[in-house]
Design a protein around this motif. Structure first.
Motif, PDB file in Angstrom:
ATOM      1  N   ALA A 111      49.940 -20.715  22.013  1.00 52.20           N
ATOM      2  CA  ALA A 111      50.713 -19.783  21.177  1.00 52.20           C
ATOM      3  C   ALA A 111      51.489 -20.585  20.139  1.00 52.20           C
ATOM      4  CB  ALA A 111      51.672 -18.961  22.033  1.00 52.20           C
ATOM      5  N   ALA A 112      51.983 -19.902  19.131  1.00 53.97           N
ATOM      6  CA  ALA A 112      52.809 -20.553  18.104  1.00 53.97           C
ATOM      7  C   ALA A 112      53.545 -19.478  17.324  1.00 53.97           C
ATOM      8  CB  ALA A 112      51.951 -21.397  17.163  1.00 53.97           C
ATOM      9  N   ASP A 113      54.602 -19.885  16.645  1.00 52.30           N
ATOM     10  CA  ASP A 113      55.286 -19.016  15.680  1.00 52.30           C
ATOM     11  C   ASP A 113      55.715 -17.682  16.294  1.00 52.30           C
ATOM     12  OD1 ASP A 113      54.933 -20.654  13.086  1.00 52.30           O
ATOM     13  OD2 ASP A 113      52.930 -20.608  13.948  1.00 52.30           O
ATOM     14  N   LEU A 114      56.453 -17.776  17.414  1.00 56.64           N
ATOM     15  CA  LEU A 114      56.951 -16.566  18.066  1.00 56.64           C
ATOM     16  C   LEU A 114      57.979 -15.854  17.181  1.00 56.64           C
ATOM     17  CD1 LEU A 114      57.632 -17.963  21.670  1.00 56.64           C
ATOM     18  CD2 LEU A 114      55.509 -16.971  20.798  1.00 56.64           C
ATOM     19  N   HIS A 115      58.805 -16.622  16.480  1.00 55.00           N
ATOM     20  CA  HIS A 115      59.840 -16.066  15.583  1.00 55.00           C
ATOM     21  C   HIS A 115      60.617 -14.951  16.277  1.00 55.00           C
ATOM     22  CE1 HIS A 115      58.863 -18.273  11.886  1.00 55.00           C
ATOM     23  NE2 HIS A 115      57.609 -18.218  12.302  1.00 55.00           N
ATOM     24  N   LEU A 116      61.115 -15.266  17.479  1.00 59.36           N
ATOM     25  CA  LEU A 116      61.822 -14.250  18.262  1.00 59.36           C
ATOM     26  C   LEU A 116      63.031 -13.716  17.504  1.00 59.36           C
ATOM     27  CD1 LEU A 116      61.700 -15.844  21.823  1.00 59.36           C
ATOM     28  CD2 LEU A 116      60.286 -13.993  20.914  1.00 59.36           C
ATOM     29  N   ASP A 117      63.190 -12.393  17.540  1.00 53.73           N
ATOM     30  CA  ASP A 117      64.290 -11.682  16.902  1.00 53.73           C
ATOM     31  C   ASP A 117      64.228 -11.756  15.379  1.00 53.73           C
ATOM     32  OD1 ASP A 117      66.325  -9.921  17.236  1.00 53.73           O
ATOM     33  OD2 ASP A 117      67.897 -11.417  17.536  1.00 53.73           O
ATOM     34  N   SER A 118      63.026 -12.005  14.857  1.00 52.05           N
ATOM     35  CA  SER A 118      62.855 -12.051  13.413  1.00 52.05           C
ATOM     36  C   SER A 118      63.038 -10.656  12.810  1.00 52.05           C
ATOM     37  CB  SER A 118      61.451 -12.566  13.070  1.00 52.05           C
ATOM     38  OG  SER A 118      61.173 -12.403  11.699  1.00 52.05           O
ATOM     39  N   PRO A 119      63.737 -10.575  11.673  1.00 49.03           N
ATOM     40  CA  PRO A 119      63.850  -9.270  11.009  1.00 49.03           C
ATOM     41  C   PRO A 119      62.520  -8.880  10.382  1.00 49.03           C
ATOM     42  CG  PRO A 119      64.821 -10.985   9.638  1.00 49.03           C
ATOM     43  CD  PRO A 119      64.457 -11.638  10.948  1.00 49.03           C
ATOM     44  N   PHE A 120      62.196  -7.602  10.462  1.00 46.22           N
ATOM     45  CA  PHE A 120      60.969  -7.127   9.830  1.00 46.22           C
ATOM     46  C   PHE A 120      61.201  -6.925   8.342  1.00 46.22           C
ATOM     47  CE2 PHE A 120      59.300  -6.866  13.890  1.00 46.22           C
ATOM     48  CZ  PHE A 120      57.967  -6.492  13.844  1.00 46.22           C
ATOM     49  N   LYS A 121      60.188  -7.251   7.547  1.00 49.67           N
ATOM     50  CA  LYS A 121      60.319  -7.176   6.097  1.00 49.67           C
ATOM     51  C   LYS A 121      59.268  -6.220   5.539  1.00 49.67           C
ATOM     52  CE  LYS A 121      61.550 -12.058   6.264  1.00 49.67           C
ATOM     53  NZ  LYS A 121      61.079 -13.422   6.004  1.00 49.67           N
ATOM     54  N   GLY A 122      59.595  -5.600   4.407  1.00 49.34           N
ATOM     55  CA  GLY A 122      58.601  -4.797   3.710  1.00 49.34           C
ATOM     56  C   GLY A 122      58.581  -3.348   4.110  1.00 49.34           C
ATOM     57  N   VAL A 123      59.481  -2.934   4.985  1.00 47.18           N
ATOM     58  CA  VAL A 123      59.577  -1.516   5.345  1.00 47.18           C
ATOM     59  C   VAL A 123      60.944  -1.028   4.899  1.00 47.18           C
ATOM     60  CG1 VAL A 123      59.630   0.158   7.203  1.00 47.18           C
ATOM     61  CG2 VAL A 123      58.032  -1.732   7.302  1.00 47.18           C
TER      62      VAL A 123
ATOM     63  N   ASP B 252      63.424 -17.762  14.788  1.00 50.91           N
ATOM     64  CA  ASP B 252      63.219 -17.547  13.359  1.00 50.91           C
ATOM     65  C   ASP B 252      64.107 -18.426  12.502  1.00 50.91           C
ATOM     66  OD1 ASP B 252      61.731 -15.981  11.405  1.00 50.91           O
ATOM     67  OD2 ASP B 252      63.692 -15.190  10.822  1.00 50.91           O
ATOM     68  N   GLY B 253      65.161 -18.977  13.084  1.00 53.51           N
ATOM     69  CA  GLY B 253      66.044 -19.828  12.299  1.00 53.51           C
ATOM     70  C   GLY B 253      67.019 -20.563  13.183  1.00 53.51           C
ATOM     71  N   ALA B 254      67.750 -21.508  12.574  1.00 55.78           N
ATOM     72  CA  ALA B 254      68.694 -22.324  13.335  1.00 55.78           C
ATOM     73  C   ALA B 254      69.810 -21.477  13.947  1.00 55.78           C
ATOM     74  CB  ALA B 254      69.284 -23.400  12.435  1.00 55.78           C
ATOM     75  N   ASP B 255      70.098 -20.318  13.348  1.00 55.05           N
ATOM     76  CA  ASP B 255      71.159 -19.453  13.871  1.00 55.05           C
ATOM     77  C   ASP B 255      70.596 -18.434  14.850  1.00 55.05           C
ATOM     78  OD1 ASP B 255      69.695 -18.125  12.001  1.00 55.05           O
ATOM     79  OD2 ASP B 255      71.387 -17.076  11.081  1.00 55.05           O
ATOM     80  N   ARG B 256      69.669 -18.896  15.677  1.00 53.90           N
ATOM     81  CA  ARG B 256      68.993 -18.014  16.635  1.00 53.90           C
ATOM     82  C   ARG B 256      70.004 -17.214  17.455  1.00 53.90           C
ATOM     83  NH1 ARG B 256      68.470 -23.491  18.002  1.00 53.90           N
ATOM     84  NH2 ARG B 256      67.006 -23.397  16.287  1.00 53.90           N
ATOM     85  N   SER B 257      69.657 -15.977  17.707  1.00 46.26           N
ATOM     86  CA  SER B 257      70.575 -15.097  18.418  1.00 46.26           C
ATOM     87  C   SER B 257      70.585 -15.408  19.905  1.00 46.26           C
ATOM     88  CB  SER B 257      70.168 -13.637  18.207  1.00 46.26           C
ATOM     89  OG  SER B 257      68.936 -13.379  18.860  1.00 46.26           O
ATOM     90  N   LEU B 258      71.687 -15.033  20.542  1.00 48.65           N
ATOM     91  CA  LEU B 258      71.771 -15.200  21.989  1.00 48.65           C
ATOM     92  C   LEU B 258      70.709 -14.342  22.680  1.00 48.65           C
ATOM     93  CD1 LEU B 258      73.215 -16.426  24.413  1.00 48.65           C
ATOM     94  CD2 LEU B 258      74.829 -14.506  24.349  1.00 48.65           C
ATOM     95  N   ALA B 259      70.463 -13.148  22.136  1.00 50.92           N
ATOM     96  CA  ALA B 259      69.435 -12.275  22.717  1.00 50.92           C
ATOM     97  C   ALA B 259      68.077 -12.965  22.712  1.00 50.92           C
ATOM     98  CB  ALA B 259      69.365 -10.961  21.936  1.00 50.92           C
TER      99      ALA B 259
END
Length: 374
Positions: free
Chosen positions: A11-23, A65-72
């Motif tokens: 697996a790769a690029d899970l990007h957990l808690d990433s905001p959805f874009k384009g909607v 998704d970024g260095a400021d990853r959420s606790l969730a």
């Protein structure tokens, strides 16, 4: 065929808690499902590992998704690893440009069965008690931007041991992604490894289908309209019977929300009712193909016809989106129209009129000639 001696999920690029874009604005129920989609996909990856009795899960970068990853995101990630630990499954994690080590502020303890690669490439046995079992070699980004190849730091494979490399990198000339840790397929092949588990490019691709396999699994969950189609991971069986090592990768979709785009020409569509009927048939087809996933789609309309003027009227496109979402947006799984791109044109064909042998044709021909000298 040599017996299967080792099985892993790449697996790769899970990007957990990433905001959805384009909607754009969505109803709360749809927004909630989109918000949870990366977590749902990750849970499906863990389910796959447990159900198929794999020996290891390999995650090739960008867990978060970024260095400021959420606790969730951190809690969900560790919970999945704990499930693997309870099932006796090892996990190997390397960090990429989105979750580099200098931004890693882990607040939670990882299970002892998890290996997090550091900023120097290292070789780690899947089974610490085996002197002949598979080795996993990987490296994590020390910081977000790595512009030179990390490949020279990887150790040579041990003779007779299956060796799998993990690397978050732009391999070859992949466009649309930053050229982080760049290298070539030929350079990867020259290492003598048996499989390269890549991350960074979000569209799955087997760049080399002979030993060593060089593979991007893509991301487990698409996050915007350009990440269309099934998203998931590779389940890989390793066959090692003393002869040449062979690998059998199987793509497994893990997405819970699928992105698609519809294309429809309006040339032979006379009115709004006929347009909706045609769109409805296309949406029904998409729903059938989505394998029981939620669906977010965009529509691109093109061509010439009487509907061009109707679509150009203020509010017309928005009304059509609303009608589609009233029909399919409340279903489960839902099919949500995230937008309509109107590329239609008037029935007036300037080029054809310019070739006609009447006053309009002569006038347009003269203006076309004059415009070349402007």
């Amino acid at each position: 065929v040599p017996e299967m001696t080792f099985r892993f999920v790449h697996a790769a690029d899970l990007h957990l808690d990433s905001p959805f874009k384009g909607v754009r604005e969505t109803e709360p129920r749809v927004a909630d499902i989109l918000q949870r989609a990366t977590f749902e996909a990750y849970n499906r990856v863990i389910d796959l590992c447990v159900e198929r009795c794999v020996d290891a899960l390999l995650v090739a970068g960008d867990v978060f998704d970024g260095a400021d990853r959420s606790l969730a995101a951190q809690i969900q990630f560790v919970r999945g690893l704990e499930r693997l630990h309870e099932a006796g499954i090892r996990a190997f994690i390397c960090h990429g440009n989105h979750d580099a080590l200098d931004g890693w502020r882990a607040r939670l303890t990882l299970p002892p069965s998890v290996h997090q690669f550091v900023d120097r490439a290292e070789a780690v046995p899947v089974d610490p008690d085996s002197a002949t079992g598979p080795m996993i070699c990987g490296v994590s980004y020390p910081r977000r931007e790595i512009r030179s190849s990390l490949l020279p730091g990887f150790p040579a494979p041990e003779p007779g041991r299956v060796t799998i490399g993990m690397l978050h990198a732009n391999v070859g000339t992949s466009t649309g992604h930053e050229a982080y840790a760049p290298c070539t397929v030929e350079e990867l092949a020259a290492t003598g490894y048996d499989y390269w588990a890549l991350g960074h490019v979000h569209t799955r691709a087997i760049l080399r289908d002979e030993a060593p396999l060089v593979v991007y699994p893509g991301n487990p969950q698409g996050r915007h309209p350009n990440e269309r189609g099934p998203r998931g991971v590779y389940l890989v069986d390793v066959h090692d019977g003393g002869g040449p090592v062979t690998m059998s990768p199987e793509f497994v979709a893990t997405d819970s929300v699928r992105w698609e785009q519809l294309e429809l020409g309006i040339d032979d569509i006379e009115d709004a009712a006929a347009l909706f009927v045609r769109l409805a048939a296309l949406v029904d087809d998409l729903v059938t193909q989505a394998d029981d996933r939620h669906l977010v789609y965009r529509v691109r309309l093109d061509g010439r016809g009487p509907m061009h003027e109707s679509l150009a009227r203020a509010g017309s496109v928005e009304d059509l989106i609303g009608q589609l979402n009233r029909e399919w947006g409340s279903r489960r799984p839902f099919a949500y129209c995230g937008g309509i791109i109107d590329d239609t044109r008037s029935r007036l064909d300037r080029a054809a009129l310019a070739e006609s042998k009447d006053f309009i044709g002569d006038f347009l021909a003269l203006t076309n000639v004059a415009s070349r000298y402007d």
